[in-house]
Design an enzyme around this catalytic site. Structure first.
Site, PDB file in Angstrom:
ATOM      1  CB  SER A 252      -0.892   0.002   1.237  1.00 17.01           C
ATOM      2  OG  SER A 252      -0.090   0.269   2.366  1.00 17.01           O
ATOM      3  CE  LYS A 253      -0.941   6.295  -3.290  1.00 16.43           C
ATOM      4  NZ  LYS A 253      -0.093   5.849  -4.402  1.00 16.43           N
ATOM      5  NE  ARG A 254       0.463   0.848   6.034  1.00 13.47           N
ATOM      6  CZ  ARG A 254       1.046  -0.277   6.383  1.00 13.47           C
ATOM      7  NH1 ARG A 254       2.118  -0.270   7.119  1.00 13.47           N
ATOM      8  NH2 ARG A 254       0.538  -1.430   5.987  1.00 13.47           N
ATOM      9  CG  HIS A 255       4.509  -1.101   1.904  1.00 14.23           C
ATOM     10  ND1 HIS A 255       3.191  -1.503   1.859  1.00 14.23           N
ATOM     11  CD2 HIS A 255       5.008  -1.584   3.057  1.00 14.23           C
ATOM     12  CE1 HIS A 255       2.922  -2.228   2.929  1.00 14.23           C
ATOM     13  NE2 HIS A 255       3.997  -2.286   3.675  1.00 14.23           N
ATOM     14  N   GLY A 256       5.404   3.061  -0.235  1.00 15.19           N
ATOM     15  CA  GLY A 256       5.958   3.828  -1.356  1.00 15.19           C
ATOM     16  C   GLY A 256       4.981   3.835  -2.513  1.00 15.19           C
TER      17      GLY A 256
END
Ligand code: GLU
Length: 477
Positions: A252-256
């Site tokens: 998800s976005k948290r990973h880039g």
């Protein structure tokens, strides 16, 4: 065997996610490997979240990745239309069949009431299944509700017992119908529920293999019931592992960056992304050869050999693969792809040569402006330059280079190479090592300790600018 027909079925509620691109890739590779058909179906049944611009963007990104389709919303085919919003009549017709067979029933429950029951069940740690309130309404009870103006939804009557199916990657899968619960097949506005439209489409579009992420496994249990109720043969199911971030949770976005578009914009090549996404769950027969073109992937891909273990996204590996593809790709294409990343230099007469000079350093095209700085930014007199002059012959090397540049022709990189070679020979005789000869030149010309090969730097900067930079360097030490 009948012709293989697979489908990629995105919901146009956002840009193409890397995880979905991987699903599309597996479908495409399989179809192309066996000579089957790839179908693009747009699952736009959620009118609030589905946007035509996302549909367009998804199609663009798929084509950019090289994942084309044989039938789809933009390509007439024997099973059109290929957008779910245009297939309402087909769903209604199938729903009618289930009502007639007593396999579906009208449900008048208020969405708000259902939501509250769901919350309560979750709070009590129970599975939020439909409680069957409308399962056995009498004709009279229904009439009363209809008279009160209630618009019903249609629910599938899940039969008791186990639901069993075979998955190409998971083997035998069994679900108890108790964990499924009667589910909606038509909403009260007449639109089809997710599971129902998927099954009706897969059946009526002649889909032979359903390849999708394993987060759909529970849905597949519902699908199997629907295929059976509608008396359609089951397709082959293959549920692949999900794409996870480095912490083991769904990417998800948290990973880039998560969308194909973001990777495209930062200068990844389509063939590197497809290569990387394929390798995440699959090993080529010759494991030493990981850098594979799309054509090589098609040739070697085997659906049944997809690994079941989860796939952790590793940007380092993607960068490495991208670099490998940059060095392998057709040079003219590289130059064309590089232009938008360095628009300030793209009309320079030696732009091709600039790109050639940094090709081996690049992991992604987005790094081009950084590597090209040696040609644009006049070097600062950095601590490196001071260091370059810590041995006394360095000054002599610079003076000799200036004088050679003044005398000799510098029409090509080749000529620059010869010129520098001569300097090198001259100072080698005086006991200097090649590194000691070239390092001061590089530092003064570029202000950096590393970068493109020196002959490129000298040729691209040109006689005048090289001499100017070398003189300026000399004057400051
Ligand atoms: N539209 C679904 C999704 O985007 C695909 C469902 C399916 O492949 O069956 O997850």
């Amino acid at each position: 065997m009948n012709e293989v027909r697979v489908r990629f079925a995105p919901s146009p509620t956002g840009n193409l996610h890397l995880g979905s691109a991987r699903t599309a890739l597996f479908n495409w590779l399989f179809a192309r490997h066996v000579g089957g058909k790839m179908i693009l179906r747009i699952e736009d049944t959620d009118p609030e979240r589905s946007l035509p611009e996302y549909e367009k963007a998804i199609m663009e990104d798929l084509l950019w990745l090289g994942l084309d389709w044989d039938e789809g919303p933009d390509k007439e085919g024997p099973y059109s239309p290929y957008r779910q919003s245009q297939r309402r009549h087909i769903y209604l017709q199938h729903a009618r069949k289930l009502v007639e067979k007593g396999m579906a029933y009208f449900c008048y429950c208020d969405p708000q009431e259902l939501e509250e029951k769901k919350k309560k069940a979750l709070a009590e740690g129970k599975m939020p299944l439909y409680d069957g309130k409308c399962r056995n309404l009498t004709g009279k009870e229904r009439q009363k509700l209809e008279n009160a103006g209630k618009k019903p939804a249609l629910r599938f009557r899940v039969p008791p017992g186990a639901i069993e199916f075979h998955d190409l990657l998971h083997g035998k899968v069994i679900f108890s119908s108790q964990v499924i619960g009667d589910f909606i097949i038509l909403r009260s506005d007449g639109s089809a529920g997710f599971n129902f439209s998927v099954v009706v489409d897969d059946a009526t579009m002649g889909i032979t293999h359903v390849i999708r992420g394993e987060d759909h496994l529970t849905n597949t249990a519902r699908h199997v019931l629907l295929f059976q109720a509608l008396e359609y043969p089951l397709p082959v199911f293959a549920h692949h592992s999900l794409l996870l971030g480095t912490d083991g949770t769904k990417m998800s976005k948290r990973h880039g960056a998560t969308s194909v578009r973001e990777y495209r914009e930062s200068g990844y090549l389509p063939e590197a992304l497809t290569n990387y996404l394929a390798l995440l769950s699959w090993s080529p027969p010759n494991q030493g050869e990981e850098v594979l073109s799309r054509e090589e992937l098609v040739e070697q891909f085997e659906l049944a050999s997809l690994s079941r273990s989860s796939s952790i996204f590793d940007i380092g590996k993607l960068n490495w693969l991208n670099g490998q593809h940059i060095r392998r790709m057709d040079f003219t294409r590289l130059v064309e792809m590089a232009r938008p990343f360095a628009s300030h230099l793209s009309s320079h007469p030696l732009f091709d040569e600039m790109i050639m000079s940094i090709r081996d350093n690049l992991d992604k095209l987005g790094e081009i402006p950084h590597y090209l700085e040696v040609y644009t930014a006049p070097p600062e007199i950095t601590p490196y330059v001071k260091e370059a002059f810590t041995f006394k012959e360095a000054k002599e090397v610079v003076i000799a280079t200036i004088s050679s540049l003044e005398r000799k022709s510098l029409e090509s990189v080749e000529e620059a190479k010869v010129l520098l070679q001569e300097i090198s020979e001259e100072f080698k005789e005086k006991g200097l090592k090649p590194r000691e000869i070239f390092r001061p030149l590089r530092l003064i010309l570029t202000g950096k300790p590393s970068g493109p090969p020196l002959p490129y730097i000298v040729h691209i900067l040109g006689k005048e600018e090289s001499i100017r930079r070398l003189r300026q360097g000399l004057s400051q030490v």
